[in-house]
Design a protein around this motif. Structure first.
Motif, PDB file in Angstrom:
ATOM      1  N   VAL A   1      -2.602  10.761 -12.202  1.00  0.00           N
ATOM      2  CA  VAL A   1      -1.760  11.557 -11.314  1.00  0.00           C
ATOM      3  C   VAL A   1      -0.408  10.891 -11.130  1.00  0.00           C
ATOM      4  O   VAL A   1       0.643  11.549 -11.113  1.00  0.00           O
ATOM      5  N   LEU A   2      -0.439   9.588 -11.031  1.00  0.00           N
ATOM      6  CA  LEU A   2       0.777   8.815 -10.782  1.00  0.00           C
ATOM      7  C   LEU A   2       1.816   9.019 -11.887  1.00  0.00           C
ATOM      8  O   LEU A   2       2.997   9.284 -11.612  1.00  0.00           O
ATOM      9  N   ILE A   3       1.395   8.867 -13.118  1.00  0.00           N
ATOM     10  CA  ILE A   3       2.363   8.962 -14.213  1.00  0.00           C
ATOM     11  C   ILE A   3       2.852  10.401 -14.430  1.00  0.00           C
ATOM     12  O   ILE A   3       3.887  10.621 -15.072  1.00  0.00           O
ATOM     13  N   LYS A   4       2.129  11.359 -13.904  1.00  0.00           N
ATOM     14  CA  LYS A   4       2.596  12.749 -13.961  1.00  0.00           C
ATOM     15  C   LYS A   4       3.620  13.039 -12.860  1.00  0.00           C
ATOM     16  O   LYS A   4       4.550  13.820 -13.063  1.00  0.00           O
ATOM     17  N   LYS A   5       3.439  12.411 -11.699  1.00  0.00           N
ATOM     18  CA  LYS A   5       4.319  12.662 -10.563  1.00  0.00           C
ATOM     19  C   LYS A   5       5.659  11.939 -10.686  1.00  0.00           C
ATOM     20  O   LYS A   5       6.704  12.486 -10.322  1.00  0.00           O
ATOM     21  N   TYR A   6       5.628  10.715 -11.229  1.00  0.00           N
ATOM     22  CA  TYR A   6       6.844   9.893 -11.251  1.00  0.00           C
ATOM     23  C   TYR A   6       7.167   9.482 -12.687  1.00  0.00           C
ATOM     24  O   TYR A   6       6.357   8.818 -13.358  1.00  0.00           O
ATOM     25  N   LYS A   7       8.351   9.833 -13.124  1.00  0.00           N
ATOM     26  CA  LYS A   7       8.698   9.593 -14.531  1.00  0.00           C
ATOM     27  C   LYS A   7       8.824   8.114 -14.873  1.00  0.00           C
ATOM     28  O   LYS A   7       8.654   7.735 -16.041  1.00  0.00           O
ATOM     29  N   LYS A   8       9.123   7.269 -13.899  1.00  0.00           N
ATOM     30  CA  LYS A   8       9.264   5.833 -14.178  1.00  0.00           C
ATOM     31  C   LYS A   8       8.011   5.032 -13.831  1.00  0.00           C
ATOM     32  O   LYS A   8       7.982   3.821 -14.029  1.00  0.00           O
TER      33      LYS A   8
ATOM     34  N   CYS B   1       8.272  15.794  -5.459  1.00  0.00           N
ATOM     35  CA  CYS B   1       7.662  14.501  -5.146  1.00  0.00           C
ATOM     36  C   CYS B   1       8.411  13.313  -5.748  1.00  0.00           C
ATOM     37  O   CYS B   1       8.394  12.218  -5.199  1.00  0.00           O
ATOM     38  N   ASP B   2       9.117  13.515  -6.893  1.00  0.00           N
ATOM     39  CA  ASP B   2       9.803  12.398  -7.551  1.00  0.00           C
ATOM     40  C   ASP B   2      11.231  12.205  -7.045  1.00  0.00           C
ATOM     41  O   ASP B   2      11.939  11.319  -7.497  1.00  0.00           O
ATOM     42  N   LYS B   3      11.646  13.035  -6.094  1.00  0.00           N
ATOM     43  CA  LYS B   3      13.007  12.920  -5.572  1.00  0.00           C
ATOM     44  C   LYS B   3      13.030  12.010  -4.340  1.00  0.00           C
ATOM     45  O   LYS B   3      12.057  11.938  -3.587  1.00  0.00           O
ATOM     46  N   PRO B   4      14.144  11.315  -4.134  1.00  0.00           N
ATOM     47  CA  PRO B   4      14.249  10.451  -2.947  1.00  0.00           C
ATOM     48  C   PRO B   4      14.514  11.272  -1.693  1.00  0.00           C
ATOM     49  O   PRO B   4      14.921  12.436  -1.765  1.00  0.00           O
ATOM     50  N   PHE B   5      14.268  10.708  -0.561  1.00  0.00           N
ATOM     51  CA  PHE B   5      14.591  11.334   0.720  1.00  0.00           C
ATOM     52  C   PHE B   5      15.623  10.451   1.428  1.00  0.00           C
ATOM     53  O   PHE B   5      15.688   9.238   1.188  1.00  0.00           O
ATOM     54  N   PRO B   6      16.456  11.025   2.253  1.00  0.00           N
ATOM     55  CA  PRO B   6      17.476  10.228   2.937  1.00  0.00           C
ATOM     56  C   PRO B   6      16.834   9.255   3.924  1.00  0.00           C
ATOM     57  O   PRO B   6      16.020   9.644   4.765  1.00  0.00           O
TER      58      PRO B   6
ATOM     59  N   ASN C   1      13.004   5.128  -3.197  1.00  0.00           N
ATOM     60  CA  ASN C   1      12.020   5.783  -2.324  1.00  0.00           C
ATOM     61  C   ASN C   1      11.745   7.199  -2.832  1.00  0.00           C
ATOM     62  O   ASN C   1      12.632   7.866  -3.361  1.00  0.00           O
ATOM     63  N   LYS C   2      10.511   7.641  -2.690  1.00  0.00           N
ATOM     64  CA  LYS C   2      10.099   8.942  -3.211  1.00  0.00           C
ATOM     65  C   LYS C   2       9.467   9.797  -2.120  1.00  0.00           C
ATOM     66  O   LYS C   2       8.806   9.293  -1.221  1.00  0.00           O
ATOM     67  N   ARG C   3       9.676  11.106  -2.257  1.00  0.00           N
ATOM     68  CA  ARG C   3       9.069  12.028  -1.302  1.00  0.00           C
ATOM     69  C   ARG C   3       7.541  12.002  -1.423  1.00  0.00           C
ATOM     70  O   ARG C   3       6.838  12.078  -0.429  1.00  0.00           O
ATOM     71  N   GLY C   4       7.057  11.924  -2.656  1.00  0.00           N
ATOM     72  CA  GLY C   4       5.631  11.715  -2.886  1.00  0.00           C
ATOM     73  C   GLY C   4       4.732  12.920  -2.720  1.00  0.00           C
ATOM     74  O   GLY C   4       3.523  12.815  -2.921  1.00  0.00           O
TER      75      GLY C   4
ATOM     76  N   VAL D   1       0.847  -1.196   0.000  1.00  0.00           N
ATOM     77  CA  VAL D   1       0.000   0.000   0.000  1.00  0.00           C
ATOM     78  C   VAL D   1       0.881   1.244   0.000  1.00  0.00           C
ATOM     79  O   VAL D   1       2.042   1.211   0.423  1.00  0.00           O
ATOM     80  N   GLY D   2       0.308   2.341  -0.504  1.00  0.00           N
ATOM     81  CA  GLY D   2       1.028   3.610  -0.525  1.00  0.00           C
ATOM     82  C   GLY D   2       2.240   3.613  -1.434  1.00  0.00           C
ATOM     83  O   GLY D   2       3.210   4.343  -1.181  1.00  0.00           O
ATOM     84  N   GLU D   3       2.210   2.813  -2.502  1.00  0.00           N
ATOM     85  CA  GLU D   3       3.337   2.779  -3.434  1.00  0.00           C
ATOM     86  C   GLU D   3       3.510   4.131  -4.121  1.00  0.00           C
ATOM     87  O   GLU D   3       2.522   4.827  -4.431  1.00  0.00           O
ATOM     88  N   GLY D   4       4.780   4.491  -4.379  1.00  0.00           N
ATOM     89  CA  GLY D   4       5.093   5.729  -5.099  1.00  0.00           C
ATOM     90  C   GLY D   4       5.161   5.445  -6.590  1.00  0.00           C
ATOM     91  O   GLY D   4       4.133   5.441  -7.285  1.00  0.00           O
ATOM     92  N   ASP D   5       6.370   5.163  -7.078  1.00  0.00           N
ATOM     93  CA  ASP D   5       6.502   4.850  -8.510  1.00  0.00           C
ATOM     94  C   ASP D   5       6.436   3.345  -8.774  1.00  0.00           C
ATOM     95  O   ASP D   5       6.737   2.896  -9.871  1.00  0.00           O
ATOM     96  N   PHE D   6       6.059   2.539  -7.764  1.00  0.00           N
ATOM     97  CA  PHE D   6       5.905   1.083  -7.864  1.00  0.00           C
ATOM     98  C   PHE D   6       7.240   0.367  -8.081  1.00  0.00           C
ATOM     99  O   PHE D   6       7.260  -0.788  -8.498  1.00  0.00           O
ATOM    100  N   SER D   7       8.343   1.019  -7.742  1.00  0.00           N
ATOM    101  CA  SER D   7       9.648   0.375  -7.937  1.00  0.00           C
ATOM    102  C   SER D   7       9.912  -0.725  -6.907  1.00  0.00           C
ATOM    103  O   SER D   7      10.612  -1.693  -7.207  1.00  0.00           O
TER     104      SER D   7
END
Length: 365
Positions: free
Chosen positions: A68-75, A207-212, A199-202, A37-43
């Motif tokens: 919305v998903l395909i607009k937020k995450y390029k992959k 939103c498409d950038k990772p967080f530490p 992992n994505k900020r979301g 649940v709560g997947e970002g780009d489904f990676s």
């Protein structure tokens, strides 16, 4: 990919084939029914599917709609396409706090339910803000409440989460306990165990950038075993022991209407003024207690002879036990206690009054 395949200890070809088919990625097996649940780009879902060689056991969901998903995450688009090819079940617009009522999930049960780094959004506040922390806690608690009822037997809920401050203040174990879940283990989370996972900020413009991730762990929870279930099992075991009592002991014939083993005693005469009917309406389940009290009457008062031919006591009540073991006062108190039991034991009020007369006739105080 960190995988492990259990060895075939039985040595049979059939078991060898089964073991070769099952593949593991850390805590997850290709034989598990897995909900994400709560997947970002489904990676993360795709990482598991690639390791298993199939996604037929994976149901992956996101809160966002597909558009919305395909607009937020390029992959996201390519990841979803690959998961679909591998046989995954893909769902969108699934709220983790209400998912048990989702039409595609309401009747399904899972071995593993995974929520990676849950987050309620930024809302322009710092992570250590008390209101922000409470928002995160509310999200996780509602997720637990929904996920608990979607587990198979021995199923687990996994939450990947940062453990440094202020994230440790979410107190996942406390939140789980409120939903009748118990923490069984937490293990260090290593992103390298899941090749391709990003992992994505979301949320927000990044939103498409990772967080530490920093120091993170996989928290594993299971449903608590209720005390009622434990007591029920104990009662069943005790009941089984009673069933082993021989039928001979349960059904040995004694006096009319009394089915229990007892040595023979006799009351030869009963005072006529007592007026005790020849049939005493006492149920079998209580007859042992009643007869035990009558047994105390016989040896102590057998020297007194009363003419009461209207009431004949069966032969079974004869005995040669030592009368010194019984005292009238003790007998009386025993019968009085017996007359305090529900009406089903002694019968109606007139019968109880006649039995009370019997007690006083035999010297009760």
């Amino acid at each position: 990919m960190a995988t492990k395949e259990p060895r075939n200890e039985m040595g049979s070809d059939e078991n060898a084939e089964t073991d070769e088919e099952e593949k593991w990625v850390t805590h997850y097996s290709s034989n598990h029914q897995i909900l994400l649940v709560g997947e970002g780009d489904f990676s993360f879902s795709l990482s598991l599917a690639n390791a298993f060689g199939s996604a037929s056991n994976i149901c992956a969901s996101s809160k966002d709609s597909y558009d919305v998903l395909i607009k937020k995450y390029k992959k996201a688009k390519s990841n979803l396409k690959n998961l679909e090819k591998l046989g995954a079940s893909l769902l969108h617009e699934v709220d983790a706090t209400k998912m048990k009522r989702h039409t595609d999930l309401a009747k399904r049960k899972f071995d593993r339910i995974i929520f990676n780094f849950p987050h309620a959004g930024f809302c322009g506040k710092r992570e250590d803000d008390a209101d922000m922390i409470q928002m995160h806690r509310n999200l996780v608690q509602r997720f637990f409440m929904n996920a608990r009822g979607m587990l198979r037997a021995n199923g687990e809920i996994h939450v990947n989460h940062k453990i440094n401050d202020p994230f440790c203040r979410w107190n996942l174990e406390e939140l789980a306990s409120k939903s009748s879940l118990t923490l069984i283990e937490y293990a260090g989370f290593n992103q390298k165990d899941y090749p391709g996972y990003q992992n994505k900020r979301g949320d927000g413009s990044e939103c498409d950038k990772p967080f530490p991730l920093g120091e993170s762990s996989t928290f594993k929870f299971r449903a608590k075993v209720s005390k009622a279930t434990t007591r029920s099992g104990s009662i069943c075991r005790k009941s089984h022991k009673f069933q082993k009592i021989s039928m001979e002991m349960q059904l040995r014939q004694t006096s009319s209407g009394f089915n229990y083993p007892l040595t023979n005693h006799t009351i030869s005469h009963i005072p006529p003024q007592v007026g005790l009917s020849s049939i005493i309406p006492i149920r079998n389940q209580h007859s042992r207690v009643f007869d035990a009290n009558l047994n105390g009457v016989v040896p102590t008062h057998q020297r007194n002879h009363y003419d009461a031919a209207a009431y004949s006591v069966p032969e079974r009540m004869r005995s040669d036990f030592d009368a010194s073991d019984y005292v009238p006062g003790g007998m009386r108190h025993g019968l009085e206690r017996q007359m305090e039991v529900p009406r089903t034991l002694i019968g109606d009020l007139p019968e109880r009054q006649r039995i009370s007369k019997l007690i006083h006739a035999y010297g009760g105080h």
